[in-house]
Motif scaffolding. Structure first.
Motif, PDB file in Angstrom:
ATOM      1  N   ILE A 285       0.772  -1.166  -0.063  1.00 54.02           N
ATOM      2  CA  ILE A 285      -0.041  -0.109  -0.141  1.00 54.02           C
ATOM      3  C   ILE A 285       0.778   1.311  -0.131  1.00 54.02           C
ATOM      4  O   ILE A 285       1.750   1.395   1.007  1.00 54.02           O
ATOM      5  CB  ILE A 285      -0.967   0.020   1.088  1.00 54.02           C
ATOM      6  CG1 ILE A 285      -1.614  -1.226   1.291  1.00 54.02           C
ATOM      7  CG2 ILE A 285      -1.758   1.127   1.110  1.00 54.02           C
ATOM      8  CD1 ILE A 285      -2.528  -1.556   2.622  1.00 54.02           C
ATOM      9  N   PRO A 286       1.057   2.022  -1.060  1.00 53.78           N
ATOM     10  CA  PRO A 286       1.470   3.437  -0.839  1.00 53.78           C
ATOM     11  C   PRO A 286       1.342   3.980   0.178  1.00 53.78           C
ATOM     12  O   PRO A 286       0.337   4.062   0.775  1.00 53.78           O
ATOM     13  CB  PRO A 286       1.049   3.925  -2.118  1.00 53.78           C
ATOM     14  CG  PRO A 286       0.417   2.930  -3.101  1.00 53.78           C
ATOM     15  CD  PRO A 286      -0.124   2.160  -2.146  1.00 53.78           C
TER      16      PRO A 286
ATOM     17  N   TYR B 130      -1.520   6.450   0.352  1.00 52.69           N
ATOM     18  CA  TYR B 130      -2.874   5.974  -0.063  1.00 52.69           C
ATOM     19  C   TYR B 130      -3.664   5.874   1.410  1.00 52.69           C
ATOM     20  O   TYR B 130      -3.227   5.350   2.428  1.00 52.69           O
ATOM     21  CB  TYR B 130      -3.105   4.409  -0.510  1.00 52.69           C
ATOM     22  CG  TYR B 130      -4.125   3.906  -0.815  1.00 52.69           C
ATOM     23  CD1 TYR B 130      -4.776   3.026   0.066  1.00 52.69           C
ATOM     24  CD2 TYR B 130      -4.755   4.353  -1.986  1.00 52.69           C
ATOM     25  CE1 TYR B 130      -6.000   2.344  -0.172  1.00 52.69           C
ATOM     26  CE2 TYR B 130      -6.007   3.689  -2.397  1.00 52.69           C
ATOM     27  CZ  TYR B 130      -6.601   2.594  -1.549  1.00 52.69           C
ATOM     28  OH  TYR B 130      -7.719   2.184  -1.674  1.00 52.69           O
TER      29      TYR B 130
ATOM     30  N   ASP C 171      -9.781   6.876  -5.685  1.00 47.62           N
ATOM     31  CA  ASP C 171      -8.532   7.012  -6.622  1.00 47.62           C
ATOM     32  C   ASP C 171      -8.669   8.481  -6.913  1.00 47.62           C
ATOM     33  O   ASP C 171      -9.698   9.226  -7.504  1.00 47.62           O
ATOM     34  CB  ASP C 171      -8.975   6.136  -7.838  1.00 47.62           C
ATOM     35  CG  ASP C 171      -7.919   6.615  -8.989  1.00 47.62           C
ATOM     36  OD1 ASP C 171      -6.800   6.633  -8.348  1.00 47.62           O
ATOM     37  OD2 ASP C 171      -8.273   6.341 -10.072  1.00 47.62           O
TER      38      ASP C 171
ATOM     39  N   THR D 253      -6.207  -5.726 -10.367  1.00 50.24           N
ATOM     40  CA  THR D 253      -5.224  -5.338  -9.325  1.00 50.24           C
ATOM     41  C   THR D 253      -4.443  -6.573  -8.571  1.00 50.24           C
ATOM     42  O   THR D 253      -3.387  -6.230  -8.104  1.00 50.24           O
ATOM     43  CB  THR D 253      -6.099  -4.956  -7.946  1.00 50.24           C
ATOM     44  OG1 THR D 253      -6.985  -6.009  -7.469  1.00 50.24           O
ATOM     45  CG2 THR D 253      -7.063  -3.579  -8.210  1.00 50.24           C
TER      46      THR D 253
ATOM     47  N   ASP E 113      -2.199  -4.839  -5.871  1.00 52.32           N
ATOM     48  CA  ASP E 113      -1.801  -3.221  -5.684  1.00 52.32           C
ATOM     49  C   ASP E 113      -3.126  -2.432  -5.748  1.00 52.32           C
ATOM     50  O   ASP E 113      -4.110  -2.270  -6.276  1.00 52.32           O
ATOM     51  CB  ASP E 113      -1.487  -3.115  -7.414  1.00 52.32           C
ATOM     52  CG  ASP E 113      -0.910  -1.423  -7.386  1.00 52.32           C
ATOM     53  OD1 ASP E 113      -0.596  -0.919  -6.407  1.00 52.32           O
ATOM     54  OD2 ASP E 113      -0.446  -1.275  -8.534  1.00 52.32           O
ATOM     55  N   TYR E 114      -3.039  -1.848  -4.403  1.00 51.21           N
ATOM     56  CA  TYR E 114      -4.252  -1.249  -4.045  1.00 51.21           C
ATOM     57  C   TYR E 114      -4.517   0.221  -4.445  1.00 51.21           C
ATOM     58  O   TYR E 114      -5.384   0.751  -4.455  1.00 51.21           O
ATOM     59  CB  TYR E 114      -4.437  -1.039  -2.328  1.00 51.21           C
ATOM     60  CG  TYR E 114      -4.819  -2.473  -1.780  1.00 51.21           C
ATOM     61  CD1 TYR E 114      -6.200  -2.578  -1.569  1.00 51.21           C
ATOM     62  CD2 TYR E 114      -4.034  -3.412  -1.505  1.00 51.21           C
ATOM     63  CE1 TYR E 114      -6.828  -3.945  -1.012  1.00 51.21           C
ATOM     64  CE2 TYR E 114      -4.460  -4.523  -0.691  1.00 51.21           C
ATOM     65  CZ  TYR E 114      -6.003  -4.769  -0.477  1.00 51.21           C
ATOM     66  OH  TYR E 114      -6.445  -5.851  -0.040  1.00 51.21           O
ATOM     67  N   SER E 115      -3.296   0.644  -5.251  1.00 51.08           N
ATOM     68  CA  SER E 115      -3.560   1.989  -5.785  1.00 51.08           C
ATOM     69  C   SER E 115      -4.265   1.935  -6.875  1.00 51.08           C
ATOM     70  O   SER E 115      -4.837   2.947  -7.390  1.00 51.08           O
ATOM     71  CB  SER E 115      -1.992   2.383  -6.219  1.00 51.08           C
ATOM     72  OG  SER E 115      -1.364   1.587  -7.208  1.00 51.08           O
ATOM     73  N   LYS E 116      -4.558   0.699  -7.553  1.00 51.19           N
ATOM     74  CA  LYS E 116      -5.404   0.444  -8.702  1.00 51.19           C
ATOM     75  C   LYS E 116      -6.953   0.256  -8.344  1.00 51.19           C
ATOM     76  O   LYS E 116      -7.825  -0.220  -8.906  1.00 51.19           O
ATOM     77  CB  LYS E 116      -4.795  -0.433  -9.516  1.00 51.19           C
ATOM     78  CG  LYS E 116      -3.638  -0.109 -10.044  1.00 51.19           C
ATOM     79  CD  LYS E 116      -3.162  -1.308 -11.256  1.00 51.19           C
ATOM     80  CE  LYS E 116      -1.642  -0.961 -11.541  1.00 51.19           C
ATOM     81  NZ  LYS E 116      -1.203  -1.955 -12.476  1.00 51.19           N
TER      82      LYS E 116
END
Length: 380
Positions: A8-9, A12, A20, A317, A328-331
């Motif tokens: 997780i970035p 985020y 998003d 994701t 990839d939770y950024s997507k």
């Protein structure tokens, strides 16, 4: 682990709503009230409740539902008041027995070393919290003092059980676990298996799983019955096609929950143009049992018309990396545009449905016609 660390970035935001920053921002219509907020809170105010005494019949639940400040005040005052009450009783016992006056060498008091209300109050605290400092103690002189000692111990145990149980339930409330159950900010409507589908994405940020997780959806809208009765908040259940084909979902990675818009769906006559003008709200409820505590938890969100994207679908994701799957939770909330009929599912069924995977580039053949997006449809 509190979350899937490393995936997780830092920028985020871990909330119940996965948002998003690249998605277009929509504002709700002015004056429109949501039935359920994006964070799951119910936007309902209870007014003119005349039977307030019903809340006192369930004191424990009332205490758990109170704010933390009020709970801590009640916690402190319950002990302080009980100490003061029994301190006064111990002082009266000592006063009635003559323990506060001059005493001879052969005088036996009810409680030793009680000379004032302060000493009686300290003895009350020592009895209730079972702290013995050795100076003050009860004797066999007074039967009433022995009875008071037993009563105070029982009262102290009851207060401890209620207040500690209340604080434990407040710290272990199910909605705390729901903070790491996330929903996509937008819902999408697009084709899946040649059918128009309403889709959302859900995910769990913790490694401890939600057992027997189920997802339910309801459409909330204003409706009028055949008799002319206006129902301001008509709640209509809609059928869910869970990705694993059962009533429960295995929420180990983000899942796309799909509702096929068919004849039994309340969205059957909904077109993109109707979506922009209709007062519509779709409520999504995710509930299950927390694996670590065994407590049932529930997370909720809702999607109004402005938050439903027509002709888009979610991007993947999950990817395979070094023999394991990575998310990839950024997507999580990202969507892409896809070819989608610009008409309702009802009109699409009337035209014979979708027979091809994409728009038709050539001429129409026998028995075939185009919808508003040029999709190949067929009639029987």
């Amino acid at each position: 682990m509190l979350s899937r660390k490393g995936l997780i970035p830092e920028d985020y935001l871990l909330t119940r709503l996965a948002e998003d920053v690249l998605q277009p921002k929509f504002k709700a219509k002015q004056g429109k009230a949501r039935f359920v907020g994006k964070n799951g809170t119910c936007n309902v105010a209870h007014t003119n409740i005349r039977e307030q005494g019903r809340f006192l019949q369930d004191v424990f639940t009332t205490l758990v539902d109170l704010k933390w400040l009020h709970t801590l005040i009640i916690f402190t005052m319950s002990f302080l008041c009980s100490w003061l009450l029994f301190g006064m009783i111990w002082w009266l016992v000592a006063f009635a027995h003559g323990d506060l006056g001059e005493k001879g060498d052969d005088f036996v008091p009810c409680v030793t070393d009680i000379h004032s209300f302060s000493s009686a109050f300290l003895f009350s605290i020592e009895v209730q919290v079972t702290i013995g400092f050795g100076g003050r103690m009860i004797t066999e002189e007074c039967i009433s003092a022995i009875i008071i000692l037993i009563v105070q111990n029982i009262v102290g145990l009851v207060i401890n059980a209620i207040m500690l149980g209340c604080i434990f339930m407040k710290t272990a409330q199910a909605h705390r676990r729901a903070e790491t159950l996330i929903f996509s900010k937008h819902a999408v409507i697009s084709l899946r298996n040649s059918k128009l589908c309403f889709m959302i994405r859900i995910g769990d940020l913790r490694k401890s799983m939600i057992i027997s997780a189920t997802v339910r959806m309801q459409v909330v809208r204003r409706s009028t019955t055949e008799e002319g009765e206006v129902v301001p908040l008509d709640q209509i259940d809609i059928h869910m096609d869970n990705p694993v084909g059962t009533n429960g979902v295995f929420l180990v990675s983000p899942l796309i929950i799909c509702h096929v818009i068919d004849k039994s769906s309340p969205l059957y006559e909904l077109s993109p143009n109707d979506l922009q003008h209709q007062d519509l709200e779709v409520i999504v409820v995710l509930e299950g049992v927390v694996e670590t505590t065994g407590i049932t938890t529930q997370a909720r969100t809702s999607y109004v018309s402005e938050e439903i994207l027509w002709g888009q679908r979610f991007v993947p994701t999950v990817s395979e990396d070094d023999g394991m799957y990575a998310v990839d939770y950024s997507k999580f909330g990202n969507t892409v545009k896809v070819p989608t009929p610009c008409c309702s599912a009802k009109k699409l069924d009337e035209a014979g449905g979708i027979t091809g995977r994409g728009p038709v580039r050539g001429r129409r053949g026998p028995g075939r016609e185009r919808d508003c997006r040029g999709f190949r449809t067929s009639r029987p």
